[in-house]
Design an enzyme around this catalytic site. Structure first.
Site, PDB file in Angstrom:
ATOM      1  N   GLY A  46      11.103   2.696   0.332  1.00  7.54           N
ATOM      2  CA  GLY A  46      11.592   3.386  -0.669  1.00  7.54           C
ATOM      3  C   GLY A  46      12.648   2.568  -1.679  1.00  7.54           C
ATOM      4  O   GLY A  46      12.385   2.712  -3.033  1.00  7.54           O
TER       5      GLY A  46
ATOM      6  N   HIS B 254      -2.622   5.086   6.892  1.00  8.60           N
ATOM      7  CA  HIS B 254      -1.169   5.647   7.130  1.00  8.60           C
ATOM      8  C   HIS B 254      -1.219   7.107   6.712  1.00  8.60           C
ATOM      9  O   HIS B 254      -1.907   7.498   5.694  1.00  8.60           O
ATOM     10  CB  HIS B 254      -0.128   4.858   6.188  1.00  8.60           C
ATOM     11  CG  HIS B 254      -0.059   3.314   6.350  1.00  8.60           C
ATOM     12  ND1 HIS B 254       0.048   2.720   7.411  1.00  8.60           N
ATOM     13  CD2 HIS B 254      -0.413   2.255   5.464  1.00  8.60           C
ATOM     14  CE1 HIS B 254       0.075   1.438   7.393  1.00  8.60           C
ATOM     15  NE2 HIS B 254      -0.360   1.146   6.183  1.00  8.60           N
TER      16      HIS B 254
ATOM     17  N   CYS C 101       0.988  -1.351  -0.023  1.00  8.78           N
ATOM     18  CA  CYS C 101       0.050   0.013   0.067  1.00  8.78           C
ATOM     19  C   CYS C 101       0.886   1.136  -0.224  1.00  8.78           C
ATOM     20  O   CYS C 101       0.452   2.160  -0.675  1.00  8.78           O
ATOM     21  CB  CYS C 101      -0.973   0.122   1.185  1.00  8.78           C
ATOM     22  SG  CYS C 101      -0.088  -0.192   3.008  1.00  8.78           S
TER      23      CYS C 101
ATOM     24  N   ARG D  22      -0.014   3.006  10.802  1.00 11.07           N
ATOM     25  CA  ARG D  22      -1.000   2.293  11.554  1.00 11.07           C
ATOM     26  C   ARG D  22      -0.105   1.110  12.219  1.00 11.07           C
ATOM     27  O   ARG D  22       0.363   0.464  11.423  1.00 11.07           O
ATOM     28  CB  ARG D  22      -2.320   1.907  11.019  1.00 11.07           C
ATOM     29  CG  ARG D  22      -2.111   1.117   9.751  1.00 11.07           C
ATOM     30  CD  ARG D  22      -2.583  -0.226  10.062  1.00 11.07           C
ATOM     31  NE  ARG D  22      -2.214  -1.255   8.921  1.00 11.07           N
ATOM     32  CZ  ARG D  22      -1.333  -2.105   8.746  1.00 11.07           C
ATOM     33  NH1 ARG D  22      -0.400  -1.842   9.366  1.00 11.07           N
ATOM     34  NH2 ARG D  22      -1.385  -2.833   7.404  1.00 11.07           N
TER      35      ARG D  22
END
Length: 344
Positions: free
Chosen positions: A197, A222, A142, A170
């Site tokens: 990343g 998030h 995600c 989260r």
């Protein structure tokens, strides 16, 4: 045109959402779902008329004993399918890959698995074409999906030089909050950069991006904050235009009362979204700031749903249902009712 037959292995947070999205497509058919659980999730699936299969021989007896109508096993489901979407827990999927290969079905995995499992990681707007006809791909996580969408938008506009982001994650998925999570604290991840990343570079190899992650005591979604060095001095309007031109980024504004993660969660419910899902990256338009060649922005990632449209596009790419990424993205987004702005 015959519909592509899709199997779902793992009917949990992502699997049930992918199953619903498949049923909205006019070029796909849900062949069935498989799982090992015997709780309310599979009872709901059976009550909804979904063909439920036992993913392992050991699971079938307890599933039937719980009142779940089991129509067959995983092998039988794969025999009826052209492609399988694996939504099983981390590491379980990797063990399933050989099963799918032996059955001769194409396979889509998710971000919990390593890039090496398939040798290809997928975000529709970035590398759809390279997935065409492959036997398998991996839809990234995600957070990685959101990074590729947003940084990819700036890159396409010729504005991206390098990016540094902080992720406030989260602690658990909502349905697991009783068993997992943290209370009244923040937990910094022990490694910099965090994995998102480097994972984004499996999709766009030349990204200059570093991420730092912190786990927080909430479970709604998030939050990302980003500093981006641009290729040249520009304006706030030009940066906003780059985001507006990209798919699957939708604007929100604090001036409309969307001031926190819970605000957007409530907004999705008010908009009538199934399960309150948000498939888009929600980017705060009135928070974004640009200072010559520096841009700063904040957005929200609804972790339970953001990869669903990417998964639908991955099905089309692997099977060759649609060769043009723009057409596939538009078709998927229209079927789900996705927005470019939630309140305008």
């Amino acid at each position: 045109m015959d519909r592509i037959r899709v199997a779902i292995n793992g009917y949990g947070v992502i699997g049930k959402r992918v199953a619903d999205a498949i049923r909205l497509q006019d070029d796909m058919a849900l062949a069935g779902v498989a799982d090992v659980a015997n709780d309310y999730r599979l009872l709901v699936a059976a009550q909804a008329g979904l063909p439920v299969h036992a993913a392992t021989p050991q699971a079938e007896g307890p599933m039937r004993a719980s009142g779940i109508t089991v129509v067959g096993d995983l092998a039988g489901l794969l025999a009826q399918s052209d492609v399988v979407v694996d939504c099983t827990p981390k590491k379980v999927a990797a063990a399933n890959k050989g099963v799918y290969e032996a059955a001769g079905v194409k396979a889509i995995f998710h971000g919990g698995e390593a890039h090496a499992l398939t040798g290809h990681s997928f975000v529709a707007q970035a590398n759809y074409v390279s997935a065409l006809g492959r036997s398998s791909t991996r839809v990234v996580s995600c957070n990685t999906t959101s990074i590729v969408r947003t940084l990819g938008a700036l890159r396409t506009a010729g504005l991206l030089k390098r990016a540094r982001g902080t992720l406030i994650r989260r602690a658990s998925d909502p349905w697991e909050a009783h068993a997992d999570g943290i209370v009244n604290t923040l937990v910094p991840e022990k490694v910099i950069p965090s994995h998102q990343g480097p994972d984004a570079r499996t999709v766009i190899p030349d990204l200059d991006v570093v991420t730092i992650a912190v786990k927080a005591a909430h479970n709604s979604s998030h939050l990302h904050t980003w500093w981006v060095e641009l290729t040249r001095p520009t304006t706030r309007d030009e940066v906003l235009a780059a985001f507006r031109a990209a798919p699957r980024i939708a604007f929100v504004r604090s001036s409309d009362g969307i001031v926190a993660l819970n605000s957007t969660i409530e907004l999705m419910a008010d908009l009538g979204r199934p399960r309150g899902d948000m498939w888009e990256v929600a980017l705060w338009e009135d928070v974004l700031a640009v200072d010559r060649d520096q841009a700063y922005y904040t957005y929200q990632v609804f972790n339970q749903a953001i990869v669903v449209p990417e998964t639908i596009d991955a099905i089309r790419a692997l099977t060759g249902l649609e060769m043009d990424p723009v057409k596939s993205i538009a078709k998927t987004d229209a079927s789900l009712g996705m927005r470019r702005d939630f309140l305008r």
